[in-house]
Design a protein around this motif. Structure first.
Motif, PDB file in Angstrom:
ATOM      1  N   CYS A 232       7.163  -6.774  -2.315  1.00 41.22           N
ATOM      2  CA  CYS A 232       7.017  -5.359  -2.642  1.00 41.22           C
ATOM      3  C   CYS A 232       5.942  -4.760  -1.746  1.00 41.22           C
ATOM      4  CB  CYS A 232       6.624  -5.223  -4.095  1.00 41.22           C
ATOM      5  SG  CYS A 232       7.270  -3.785  -4.858  1.00 41.22           S
ATOM      6  N   GLY A 233       6.262  -3.649  -1.096  1.00 41.42           N
ATOM      7  CA  GLY A 233       5.311  -3.003  -0.212  1.00 41.42           C
ATOM      8  C   GLY A 233       6.034  -2.139   0.793  1.00 41.42           C
ATOM      9  N   VAL A 234       5.366  -1.838   1.895  1.00 44.59           N
ATOM     10  CA  VAL A 234       5.928  -1.002   2.954  1.00 44.59           C
ATOM     11  C   VAL A 234       6.170  -1.871   4.184  1.00 44.59           C
ATOM     12  CG1 VAL A 234       5.657   1.129   4.277  1.00 44.59           C
ATOM     13  CG2 VAL A 234       4.569   0.912   2.043  1.00 44.59           C
TER      14      VAL A 234
ATOM     15  N   HIS B 223       0.863  -1.187   0.000  1.00 47.11           N
ATOM     16  CA  HIS B 223       0.000   0.000   0.000  1.00 47.11           C
ATOM     17  C   HIS B 223       0.891   1.227   0.000  1.00 47.11           C
ATOM     18  CE1 HIS B 223       0.641   1.030   4.306  1.00 47.11           C
ATOM     19  NE2 HIS B 223       0.799  -0.273   4.431  1.00 47.11           N
ATOM     20  N   ASP B 224       0.294   2.402  -0.074  1.00 46.31           N
ATOM     21  CA  ASP B 224       1.071   3.633  -0.065  1.00 46.31           C
ATOM     22  C   ASP B 224       1.704   3.850   1.304  1.00 46.31           C
ATOM     23  OD1 ASP B 224       0.350   4.129  -2.660  1.00 46.31           O
ATOM     24  OD2 ASP B 224      -1.396   5.353  -2.108  1.00 46.31           O
ATOM     25  N   ALA B 225       2.877   4.477   1.299  1.00 46.96           N
ATOM     26  CA  ALA B 225       3.572   4.763   2.558  1.00 46.96           C
ATOM     27  C   ALA B 225       2.797   5.803   3.360  1.00 46.96           C
ATOM     28  CB  ALA B 225       4.983   5.251   2.278  1.00 46.96           C
ATOM     29  N   TRP B 226       2.764   5.614   4.664  1.00 48.03           N
ATOM     30  CA  TRP B 226       2.137   6.589   5.551  1.00 48.03           C
ATOM     31  C   TRP B 226       3.140   7.687   5.871  1.00 48.03           C
ATOM     32  CZ3 TRP B 226       3.760   1.728   6.752  1.00 48.03           C
ATOM     33  CH2 TRP B 226       4.762   1.593   7.717  1.00 48.03           C
ATOM     34  N   SER B 227       2.770   8.615   6.738  1.00 43.61           N
ATOM     35  CA  SER B 227       3.664   9.693   7.155  1.00 43.61           C
ATOM     36  C   SER B 227       4.165   9.422   8.564  1.00 43.61           C
ATOM     37  CB  SER B 227       2.937  11.048   7.114  1.00 43.61           C
ATOM     38  OG  SER B 227       2.519  11.357   5.797  1.00 43.61           O
TER      39      SER B 227
ATOM     40  N   HIS C   2       9.001   2.333   0.759  1.00 38.75           N
ATOM     41  CA  HIS C   2       8.729   1.098   0.019  1.00 38.75           C
ATOM     42  C   HIS C   2       9.971   0.215  -0.048  1.00 38.75           C
ATOM     43  CE1 HIS C   2       4.624   1.562  -1.555  1.00 38.75           C
ATOM     44  NE2 HIS C   2       4.875   2.851  -1.489  1.00 38.75           N
TER      45      HIS C   2
END
Length: 652
Positions: free
Chosen positions: A405-407, A367-371, A399
């Motif tokens: 593949c991912g965070v 998923h998209d990286a958080w902050s 990532h």
């Protein structure tokens, strides 16, 4: 008001928003007609004041949102992995200096806790916001009402009189405001917060106002109930006929149900009740009782549904958004082309501890990286699908490359009781069954939530990270992120970590090793305090300093669980210490550490990042407030501009 009006002689009915229609012209006695004039006029003003109240909130949110768009903060996460301009050596401009001077002055007076026995560990700023809101509501509760008394005869009962007073219009006013505040209370409690989207503040920042706004609604509803009870069972005649007929009406039955439910909501939300019944019971019962309470309010007075239906809509939108978030994170396309819901599989490590075992989870999720600073709610379906708990990832959100593949997600938490204890017991059972292999634990994510603290991580700011126990998860991503930035020779960075025993460092050993590898890019000082082991039980250096010019060349000191130095097969490895440094086997003196850090900075502001027990956060608020001095900041002495960014979820 229906029963005192003469509908037989009415020529027309005059509608009033949120109230019963009025018979016109009034054919009652002069006193009753005058009383009805006051009642309807006061109610119409009450509806107007409720509109002004909501218009004020909307206006404040609009100005706040507009200011965020017109004057955005420079984000440090935009600086990561790319060249940035060097630390400025010239003084700030007048407007910028004024902005920072005002901020420093505000922190000095508004950051410390206020009246802890009453408000808990809450800053003066939050209490000030509550007092402003309370004062604003108090004005609208009393203004515009004609205060008088009218003694009127009872029809067909000579010598019997009703006493009509302004208690009725006032009781209606506070009841109307209680209804008007209901959607605001729901907004303040939402995890998928519209307020957070507009203001940028994390949803947990509104928990204090949500709780105390609920108390205000309880007081308003109680006063409304008491006021009309006095009127109907005492002032109106004849008794007990009027009182008996009044309480038997359907709208009054729903009113009794609503006030009883409201008192249950209040009682179960008190700290002693939460400790007695458990947080999960409180949370679920709060949801159910709140929804039934709103339904009872509609049954009591459906003419004010304009406030209650939006409250229900906001609540269901919040729940729906949570489900959508979870679905987006976990519905994936399988190799066969099918779309299916699948939890993440986390490798589990267990660290036995007499104060509560510590569990570490590691997994990669696409998923998209958080902050940095945000947290996720984790659900462990192998234990229960009905509970989720907030945890801050200790890994830096970037990532990964390769097959997975991912965070990268990494979490640690102490298992004391409830769901976390079940997860620890499950991990222990799996470890026994798996032998040398790390067991896998199913995890369902929802998030990310919370504040984005990356906006504070610019090269112009000195960084002091303070953590207690598992609070290290909040500050480690800050340090890992700094390690990716180009080095600044003037910036000062320090970590203070208080642990109960030396073996606790093994919780985050991979991250500490990573920081050591990246340490050439930052000038970092680490101080670890061991609070529950004697010097004979463990060995710990007070300070390990990493620089480009001087780096420790000694082999790591390896500490076994018994406290004796052993080989690298032991659990905890630390960089070798300077022999001149003394081990620290005590609680850290935060007052000395923070002020020493601020006074030793070369230039620039300071941001303190902290997470740990509530008393530590309260102490830091007072210390950081004392370090701020707006007049000196205005004179370009930037070291007296000190901010505090803390993880207050431990107080939920």
């Amino acid at each position: 008001m229906v029963h005192i009006q003469n509908f037989t002689d009415a020529s027309s009915l005059e509608p009033h928003w949120g109230y019963a229609d009025r018979v016109v012209p009034c054919t009652n006695d002069a006193g009753s007609c005058k009383y009805l004039d006051v009642v309807y006029h006061s109610h119409d003003l009450g509806m107007l004041y409720s509109g002004i109240f909501w218009a004020t909130i909307a206006g404040m949110l609009f100005i706040w949102t507009l200011g965020r768009r017109l004057l955005p903060s420079r984000r440090a996460d935009e600086e990561l992995l790319v060249p940035v301009r060097p630390v400025r050596s010239s003084p700030r401009g007048g407007i910028e200096r004024l902005q920072h001077a005002l901020s420093a002055s505000a922190r000095r007076y508004l950051l410390p806790d206020f009246a802890r026995p009453i408000f808990g560990r809450t800053t003066r700023l939050q209490v000030l916001s509550l007092l402003v809101l309370t004062g604003y509501l108090a004005i609208w509760s009393f203004v515009g009402i004609v205060y008088n008394k009218w003694v009127t005869p009872v029809k067909k009962m000579p010598g019997v009189y009703n006493t009509r007073t302004s208690l009725g219009p006032w009781a209606d006013r506070v009841g109307t405001l209680a209804y008007a505040l209901t959607p605001l209370s729901i907004l303040l409690s939402s995890r998928e917060s519209i307020l957070s989207l507009l203001t940028g503040l994390p949803y947990q920042s509104f928990n204090f106002l949500h709780r105390w706004l609920g108390y205000i609604i309880v007081v308003q509803s109680s006063l409304h109930t008491i006021g009309w009870t006095i009127i109907e069972v005492k002032l109106y005649q004849p008794q007990p006929t009027v009182g008996r007929d009044w309480i038997r009406q359907l709208y009054m039955i729903w009113g009794v149900v609503a006030i009883v439910l409201l008192f249950f909501l209040f009682a179960l939300s008190t700290p002693w009740a939460i400790r007695l019944t458990g947080y999960e019971f409180f949370r679920k019962s709060h949801y159910i009782l709140a929804m039934v309470y709103i339904g009872a309010c509609i049954g009591h007075w459906d003419k004010l549904s304009c406030y209650l239906i939006p409250a229900l809509i906001v609540w269901f939108m919040d729940r729906g958004a949570r489900l959508v978030r979870t679905a987006i994170l976990h519905y994936t396309v399988l190799p066969g082309g099918e779309v299916a819901f699948g939890p993440a599989k986390a490798t589990t490590a267990l660290f036995p501890d007499p104060n509560g075992d510590v569990v570490r989870l590691d997994f990669v999720h696409p998923h998209d990286a958080w902050s940095v600073g945000q947290h996720f709610y984790l659900c462990f379906p192998e234990s229960s699908i009905w509970q989720s708990h907030p945890f801050t990832p200790l890994s830096f959100p970037i990532h990964t490359d390769g097959i997975s593949c991912g965070v990268q997600h990494s979490y640690i938490f102490r298992a004391k009781s409830g769901e976390t204890k079940k997860v620890a017991q499950l991990a222990r059972t799996k470890l026994q069954q798996a032998g040398a292999d790390a067991p896998l634990t199913a995890v369902i994510l929802t998030g990310p939530y919370g504040e984005t603290i990356a906006t504070h991580l610019t090269q112009e700011v000195n960084i002091l990270c303070i953590a207690g126990g598992t609070g290290i998860t909040y500050v480690l991503p800050v340090l890992l992120g700094l390690a990716y930035q180009p080095r600044s020779v003037k910036r000062k960075i320090s970590l203070v970590w208080a642990v109960r025993q030396i073996a606790d460092i093994a919780w985050v050993q991979p991250e500490l090793d990573r920081i050591r590898q990246l340490a050439k890019s930052i000038d970092l000082t680490i101080r670890v305090f061991v609070t529950r082991e004697t010097e004979a039980q463990s060995t710990m250096c007070e300070k390990t300093r990493y620089t480009d010019e001087s780096k420790s060349t000694s082999e790591p000191v390896v500490i076994s669980e018994s406290g004796e130095t052993s080989d690298s097969s032991s659990k905890t490895a630390l960089p070798a210490s300077d022999p001149r440094e003394q081990p620290i086997h005590r609680h850290p003196d935060l007052n000395v550490l923070v002020k020493e850090f601020v006074n030793d900075t070369i230039c620039g502001r300071t941001s303190v990042y902290a997470s740990g027990p509530g008393r530590m956060i309260s102490e830091l608020r007072s210390i950081v407030a004392q370090c701020n001095d707006g007049s000196k900041v205005w004179k370009a002495e930037e070291r007296y501009d000190v901010s505090l960014v803390c993880d207050d979820r431990l107080e939920w």
